[in-house]
Scaffold this active site. Structure first.
Site, PDB file in Angstrom:
ATOM      1  N   ASN A 154       0.857  -1.189   0.000  1.00  0.00           N
ATOM      2  CA  ASN A 154       0.000   0.000   0.000  1.00  0.00           C
ATOM      3  C   ASN A 154       0.894   1.240   0.000  1.00  0.00           C
ATOM      4  OD1 ASN A 154      -1.388   2.276   1.138  1.00  0.00           O
ATOM      5  ND2 ASN A 154      -3.063   0.917   1.697  1.00  0.00           N
ATOM      6  N   HIS A 212       0.925   6.232   1.868  1.00  0.00           N
ATOM      7  CA  HIS A 212       1.647   7.195   2.717  1.00  0.00           C
ATOM      8  C   HIS A 212       2.862   7.810   2.042  1.00  0.00           C
ATOM      9  CE1 HIS A 212      -1.366   6.737   5.604  1.00  0.00           C
ATOM     10  NE2 HIS A 212      -1.191   5.429   5.657  1.00  0.00           N
ATOM     11  N   HIS A 258      -5.629   3.684  -1.740  1.00  0.00           N
ATOM     12  CA  HIS A 258      -6.950   4.045  -1.219  1.00  0.00           C
ATOM     13  C   HIS A 258      -7.237   5.498  -1.589  1.00  0.00           C
ATOM     14  CE1 HIS A 258      -9.626   4.361   2.692  1.00  0.00           C
ATOM     15  NE2 HIS A 258     -10.285   4.662   1.598  1.00  0.00           N
ATOM     16  N   ARG A 287      -9.380   8.262  -0.915  1.00  0.00           N
ATOM     17  CA  ARG A 287     -10.376   8.643   0.099  1.00  0.00           C
ATOM     18  C   ARG A 287     -11.208   9.812  -0.408  1.00  0.00           C
ATOM     19  NH1 ARG A 287      -8.892   6.476   5.621  1.00  0.00           N
ATOM     20  NH2 ARG A 287     -10.716   7.634   6.293  1.00  0.00           N
ATOM     21  N   ARG A 293      -6.952  12.820   1.107  1.00  0.00           N
ATOM     22  CA  ARG A 293      -5.862  13.212   2.024  1.00  0.00           C
ATOM     23  C   ARG A 293      -4.509  12.649   1.597  1.00  0.00           C
ATOM     24  NH1 ARG A 293      -7.495   9.989   7.495  1.00  0.00           N
ATOM     25  NH2 ARG A 293      -9.476  11.030   7.095  1.00  0.00           N
ATOM     26  N   GLU A 337      -8.714   0.632  -3.255  1.00  0.00           N
ATOM     27  CA  GLU A 337      -9.514   0.703  -2.034  1.00  0.00           C
ATOM     28  C   GLU A 337     -10.402   1.916  -2.085  1.00  0.00           C
ATOM     29  OE1 GLU A 337      -7.876   0.883   1.914  1.00  0.00           O
ATOM     30  OE2 GLU A 337      -6.475  -0.673   1.345  1.00  0.00           O
ATOM     31  N   THR A 340      -8.350   3.609   8.582  1.00  0.00           N
ATOM     32  CA  THR A 340      -9.572   2.803   8.537  1.00  0.00           C
ATOM     33  C   THR A 340      -9.668   2.002   9.838  1.00  0.00           C
ATOM     34  OG1 THR A 340      -9.112   2.642   6.183  1.00  0.00           O
ATOM     35  CG2 THR A 340     -10.881   1.271   7.020  1.00  0.00           C
ATOM     36  N   GLU A 366     -11.168  -9.281   3.203  1.00  0.00           N
ATOM     37  CA  GLU A 366      -9.887  -8.924   3.814  1.00  0.00           C
ATOM     38  C   GLU A 366     -10.152  -8.727   5.296  1.00  0.00           C
ATOM     39  OE1 GLU A 366      -7.207  -6.274   1.815  1.00  0.00           O
ATOM     40  OE2 GLU A 366      -6.406  -5.522   3.714  1.00  0.00           O
ATOM     41  N   HIS A 393      -3.675  -4.498   7.768  1.00  0.00           N
ATOM     42  CA  HIS A 393      -3.801  -3.272   8.579  1.00  0.00           C
ATOM     43  C   HIS A 393      -2.884  -3.351   9.787  1.00  0.00           C
ATOM     44  CE1 HIS A 393      -5.251   0.475  10.188  1.00  0.00           C
ATOM     45  NE2 HIS A 393      -5.856   0.662   9.040  1.00  0.00           N
ATOM     46  N   GLY A 432       1.173  -1.351   4.339  1.00  0.00           N
ATOM     47  CA  GLY A 432       1.586  -0.041   3.858  1.00  0.00           C
ATOM     48  C   GLY A 432       2.372   0.786   4.850  1.00  0.00           C
TER      49      GLY A 432
HETATM   50  N1  PXP Z   1      -5.887  -3.150   4.024  1.00  0.00           N
HETATM   51  C1  PXP Z   1      -6.841  -2.210   4.065  1.00  0.00           C
HETATM   52  C2  PXP Z   1      -8.210  -2.582   3.628  1.00  0.00           C
HETATM   53  C3  PXP Z   1      -6.551  -0.899   4.496  1.00  0.00           C
HETATM   54  O1  PXP Z   1      -7.519   0.025   4.543  1.00  0.00           O
HETATM   55  C4  PXP Z   1      -5.220  -0.579   4.837  1.00  0.00           C
HETATM   56  C5  PXP Z   1      -4.879   0.818   5.227  1.00  0.00           C
HETATM   57  O2  PXP Z   1      -5.163   1.691   4.193  1.00  0.00           O
HETATM   58  C6  PXP Z   1      -4.264  -1.586   4.756  1.00  0.00           C
HETATM   59  C7  PXP Z   1      -4.615  -2.879   4.376  1.00  0.00           C
HETATM   60  C8  PXP Z   1      -2.823  -1.339   5.078  1.00  0.00           C
HETATM   61  O3  PXP Z   1      -2.699  -0.939   6.402  1.00  0.00           O
HETATM   62  P1  PXP Z   1      -1.320  -0.375   6.910  1.00  0.00           P
HETATM   63  O4  PXP Z   1      -1.049   0.875   6.107  1.00  0.00           O
HETATM   64  O5  PXP Z   1      -1.563  -0.107   8.351  1.00  0.00           O
HETATM   65  O6  PXP Z   1      -0.283  -1.427   6.653  1.00  0.00           O
END
Ligand code: PXP
Length: 248
Positions: A12, A15, A48, A50, A54, A75, A106, A156, A199, A221
């Site tokens: 991901n 960031h 993602h 949004r 952001r 996403e 999220t 997921e 996540h 991510g």
């Molecule tokens: N999976 C989903 C559905 C998410 O919303 C996110 C965060 O955007 C991630 C995975 C990745 O999470 P992290 O950035 O905390 O690794």
């Protein structure tokens, strides 16, 4: 049991865009990060878009669709605006997540069970367009059953609570979150759903999740982008890959 000898890693890149947007310019470029992630062994890229834009911006999705050779997991929240964007791009997969403006990330999974009719209609055109549909949910049997009923391809499972309890040293809570994830991964697979997880995963927390036999993809991510500051993005992804393979 699926052929899960090789667990996929989705990186991901949201960031990278967060850092870029802090100054409003063009660097660091999330597409450059995505291509580097591909070269380092990522099996897919997650972004993602949004509602409040952001981090990832609309033109990032255009550029990712044009540049990537691995699948894009797009996403988004279940809104008409996002459906139109997804239908224009037809990414490999669409992952539907809950979105709250005031949240930092999220925070929880989608309440599929409470919104089944709307979501069933919402995902039908995405399926017709050839997208795989993934639903981001907590480790909860009712949500998994609802995801299966609306015809999702994938669930997921949200690993945030497991990761947070580990980081805070609440190991009993962590172990019970892990037990729920394990049980619900098995249950989702038994209903014919493909199972992903993600996540908050880090080098310290990834192994027990990577070891769940029904899980075929992890999306990671924030930790990887943070770790890239210290060791570089390629080495951070390579180390995550190594830990995933070792746990399998
Ligand atoms: N999976 C989903 C559905 C998410 O919303 C996110 C965060 O955007 C991630 C995975 C990745 O999470 P992290 O950035 O905390 O690794």
């Amino acid at each position: 049991m699926p052929d899960n000898s090789k667990l996929r890693l989705g990186v991901n890149i949201d960031h990278v865009a967060t850092i870029r947007n802090a100054r409003g310019g063009t660097v660091p470029d999330p597409v450059r990060a995505a291509l580097l992630a591909e070269a380092a062994g990522a099996n897919g890229i997650t972004a993602h878009l949004r509602e409040d834009r952001r981090h990832i911006l609309d033109h990032d999705i255009d550029a990712l669709m044009a540049a990537l050779t691995v699948p894009l997991n797009f996403e988004m929240a279940a809104t008409n605006e996002m459906a139109q964007i997804a239908l224009r791009h037809k990414p490999h997969a669409v992952c539907i997540v809950p979105e709250k403006r005031e949240e930092r990330t999220t925070e929880g999974g989608l309440n599929v069970a409470g919104d089944e009719n709307h979501l069933a209609h919402f995902i039908a055109p995405l399926h017709d367009a050839g997208c795989r549909v993934s639903i981001f949910i907590g480790a909860d049997a009712a949500q998994i059953e609802a995801a299966a009923r609306i015809g999702a391809d994938i669930v997921e499972l949200h690993t945030g609570a497991y990761c947070d309890s580990h980081a805070e040293g609440r190991f009993d809570a962590r172990d019970s979150e892990l037990a729920s994830l394990r049980e619900m991964a098995t249950y989702a697979h038994s209903l014919g759903l493909e199972v992903h997880a993600g996540h908050g995963l880090t080098f310290d927390t990834v192994a027990p999740i990577a070891a769940l036999p029904e899980v075929v993809e992890l999306n990671i991510g924030h930790f990887l982008i943070g770790e890239a500051v210290f060791i570089g993005l390629g080495p951070a992804i390579a180390e995550m890959r190594r830990l995933m393979d070792a746990a399998r």
